[in-house]
Design a protein around this motif. Structure first.
Motif, PDB file in Angstrom:
ATOM      1  N   GLN A  11       0.871  -1.037   0.028  1.00 40.26           N
ATOM      2  CA  GLN A  11      -0.023  -0.085   0.063  1.00 40.26           C
ATOM      3  C   GLN A  11       0.942   1.355   0.037  1.00 40.26           C
ATOM      4  N   ALA A  12       1.800   1.244   0.762  1.00 37.59           N
ATOM      5  CA  ALA A  12       3.012   2.421   0.748  1.00 37.59           C
ATOM      6  C   ALA A  12       3.369   2.783  -0.432  1.00 37.59           C
ATOM      7  N   ARG A  13       3.846   1.571  -1.215  1.00 40.87           N
ATOM      8  CA  ARG A  13       4.679   1.816  -2.316  1.00 40.87           C
ATOM      9  C   ARG A  13       3.695   2.083  -3.433  1.00 40.87           C
ATOM     10  N   LEU A  14       2.463   1.762  -3.534  1.00 40.12           N
ATOM     11  CA  LEU A  14       1.399   2.458  -4.424  1.00 40.12           C
ATOM     12  C   LEU A  14       1.115   3.953  -3.869  1.00 40.12           C
ATOM     13  N   ILE A  15       0.986   4.217  -2.831  1.00 33.11           N
ATOM     14  CA  ILE A  15       0.634   5.716  -2.474  1.00 33.11           C
ATOM     15  C   ILE A  15       1.617   6.515  -2.958  1.00 33.11           C
ATOM     16  N   GLU A  16       3.178   6.017  -2.649  1.00 32.32           N
ATOM     17  CA  GLU A  16       4.370   6.748  -3.246  1.00 32.32           C
ATOM     18  C   GLU A  16       4.304   6.842  -4.633  1.00 32.32           C
ATOM     19  N   LYS A  17       3.945   5.909  -5.433  1.00 35.43           N
ATOM     20  CA  LYS A  17       3.804   6.012  -6.844  1.00 35.43           C
ATOM     21  C   LYS A  17       2.946   7.091  -7.260  1.00 35.43           C
ATOM     22  N   HIS A  18       1.837   7.080  -6.547  1.00 41.46           N
ATOM     23  CA  HIS A  18       0.678   8.005  -6.971  1.00 41.46           C
ATOM     24  C   HIS A  18       1.240   9.087  -6.804  1.00 41.46           C
ATOM     25  N   ILE A  19       1.517   9.706  -5.525  1.00 44.13           N
ATOM     26  CA  ILE A  19       2.200  11.245  -5.456  1.00 44.13           C
ATOM     27  C   ILE A  19       3.220  11.499  -6.264  1.00 44.13           C
ATOM     28  N   LYS A  20       4.121  10.585  -6.856  1.00 43.35           N
ATOM     29  CA  LYS A  20       5.135  10.922  -7.636  1.00 43.35           C
ATOM     30  C   LYS A  20       4.457  11.131  -9.108  1.00 43.35           C
ATOM     31  N   ARG A  21       3.446  10.324  -9.609  1.00 38.15           N
ATOM     32  CA  ARG A  21       2.905  10.677 -10.548  1.00 38.15           C
ATOM     33  C   ARG A  21       2.414  12.015 -10.859  1.00 38.15           C
ATOM     34  N   MET A  22       1.779  12.559  -9.948  1.00 36.82           N
ATOM     35  CA  MET A  22       1.036  13.643  -9.738  1.00 36.82           C
ATOM     36  C   MET A  22       1.919  15.145 -10.293  1.00 36.82           C
ATOM     37  N   LYS A  23       3.291  14.794  -9.959  1.00 33.76           N
ATOM     38  CA  LYS A  23       4.360  15.755 -10.124  1.00 33.76           C
ATOM     39  C   LYS A  23       3.794  17.162  -9.729  1.00 33.76           C
ATOM     40  N   SER A  24       3.473  17.556  -8.759  1.00 36.97           N
ATOM     41  CA  SER A  24       3.128  18.684  -8.340  1.00 36.97           C
ATOM     42  C   SER A  24       3.338  19.113  -6.876  1.00 36.97           C
ATOM     43  N   LYS A  25       4.126  20.148  -6.745  1.00 39.48           N
ATOM     44  CA  LYS A  25       4.234  20.888  -5.256  1.00 39.48           C
ATOM     45  C   LYS A  25       3.131  21.177  -4.807  1.00 39.48           C
ATOM     46  N   LYS A  26       2.102  21.549  -5.403  1.00 37.78           N
ATOM     47  CA  LYS A  26       0.803  21.832  -4.830  1.00 37.78           C
ATOM     48  C   LYS A  26       0.032  20.791  -4.175  1.00 37.78           C
ATOM     49  N   TYR A  27       0.067  19.670  -4.860  1.00 35.15           N
ATOM     50  CA  TYR A  27      -0.561  18.541  -4.310  1.00 35.15           C
ATOM     51  C   TYR A  27       0.182  17.986  -3.208  1.00 35.15           C
ATOM     52  N   ILE A  28       1.481  18.236  -2.923  1.00 30.11           N
ATOM     53  CA  ILE A  28       2.229  17.648  -1.906  1.00 30.11           C
ATOM     54  C   ILE A  28       2.112  18.486  -0.698  1.00 30.11           C
ATOM     55  N   LYS A  29       1.888  19.942  -1.018  1.00 30.50           N
ATOM     56  CA  LYS A  29       1.483  20.930   0.027  1.00 30.50           C
ATOM     57  C   LYS A  29       0.009  20.548   0.701  1.00 30.50           C
ATOM     58  N   ASP A  30      -0.807  20.211  -0.301  1.00 30.30           N
ATOM     59  CA  ASP A  30      -2.385  20.160  -0.118  1.00 30.30           C
ATOM     60  C   ASP A  30      -2.228  18.667   0.755  1.00 30.30           C
ATOM     61  N   LEU A  31      -1.310  17.793   0.669  1.00 23.76           N
ATOM     62  CA  LEU A  31      -1.454  16.574   1.287  1.00 23.76           C
ATOM     63  C   LEU A  31      -1.315  17.054   2.819  1.00 23.76           C
ATOM     64  N   LYS A  32      -0.467  17.830   3.115  1.00 23.88           N
ATOM     65  CA  LYS A  32      -0.163  18.143   4.467  1.00 23.88           C
ATOM     66  C   LYS A  32      -1.286  19.016   4.860  1.00 23.88           C
ATOM     67  N   LYS A  33      -1.912  19.850   4.158  1.00 28.13           N
ATOM     68  CA  LYS A  33      -2.747  20.844   4.634  1.00 28.13           C
ATOM     69  C   LYS A  33      -4.250  20.286   4.700  1.00 28.13           C
ATOM     70  N   TYR A  34      -4.657  19.263   3.846  1.00 20.53           N
ATOM     71  CA  TYR A  34      -5.869  18.524   3.909  1.00 20.53           C
ATOM     72  C   TYR A  34      -5.919  16.960   4.220  1.00 20.53           C
ATOM     73  N   GLU A  35      -6.206  16.766   5.366  1.00 21.80           N
ATOM     74  CA  GLU A  35      -6.071  15.521   5.881  1.00 21.80           C
ATOM     75  C   GLU A  35      -6.814  14.398   5.032  1.00 21.80           C
ATOM     76  N   SER A  36      -8.120  14.857   4.531  1.00 14.58           N
ATOM     77  CA  SER A  36      -8.939  14.062   3.575  1.00 14.58           C
ATOM     78  C   SER A  36      -8.305  13.627   2.452  1.00 14.58           C
ATOM     79  N   ILE A  37      -7.136  14.016   1.980  1.00 22.21           N
ATOM     80  CA  ILE A  37      -6.329  13.710   0.715  1.00 22.21           C
ATOM     81  C   ILE A  37      -5.633  12.255   1.254  1.00 22.21           C
TER      82      ILE A  37
END
Length: 94
Positions: free
Chosen positions: A59-85
């Protein structure tokens, strides 16, 4: 149990996304440059920006790959900002 983690370098204003079984050991490996040709070995100011804990390894490996595929600093910042993501990612890859 596994962890997805995101490191941040203020020198380069870059993020590194990874997953591991032992987070404290893995962060130490990044800081001491254990893997000489790795992306993180070129800088020594990496700090833990975000982590998702208590995941199954696959599960961790799949989530890691998902985040990498997003290629977005905004998405990374939103992960921290919005627990629902994070919650939705865990649910999606369980």
């Amino acid at each position: 149990m596994a962890t997805v983690y995101i490191l941040y370098s203020s020198i380069k204003n870059k993020y590194y996304i990874g997953s591991c079984i032992n987070l404290s050991e893995r962060i130490l490996e990044h800081k001491i440059g254990k893997y000489k040709n790795s992306y993180t070995s070129k800088l020594n100011d990496w700090i833990l920006f975000y982590s998702m804990d208590h995941l199954e390894y696959k599960q961790a490996r799949l989530i890691e790959k998902h985040i990498k595929r997003m290629k977005s600093k905004k998405y990374i910042k939103d992960l921290k900002k919005y627990e629902s993501i994070s919650f939705n990612l865990i649910k999606l890859y369980s």
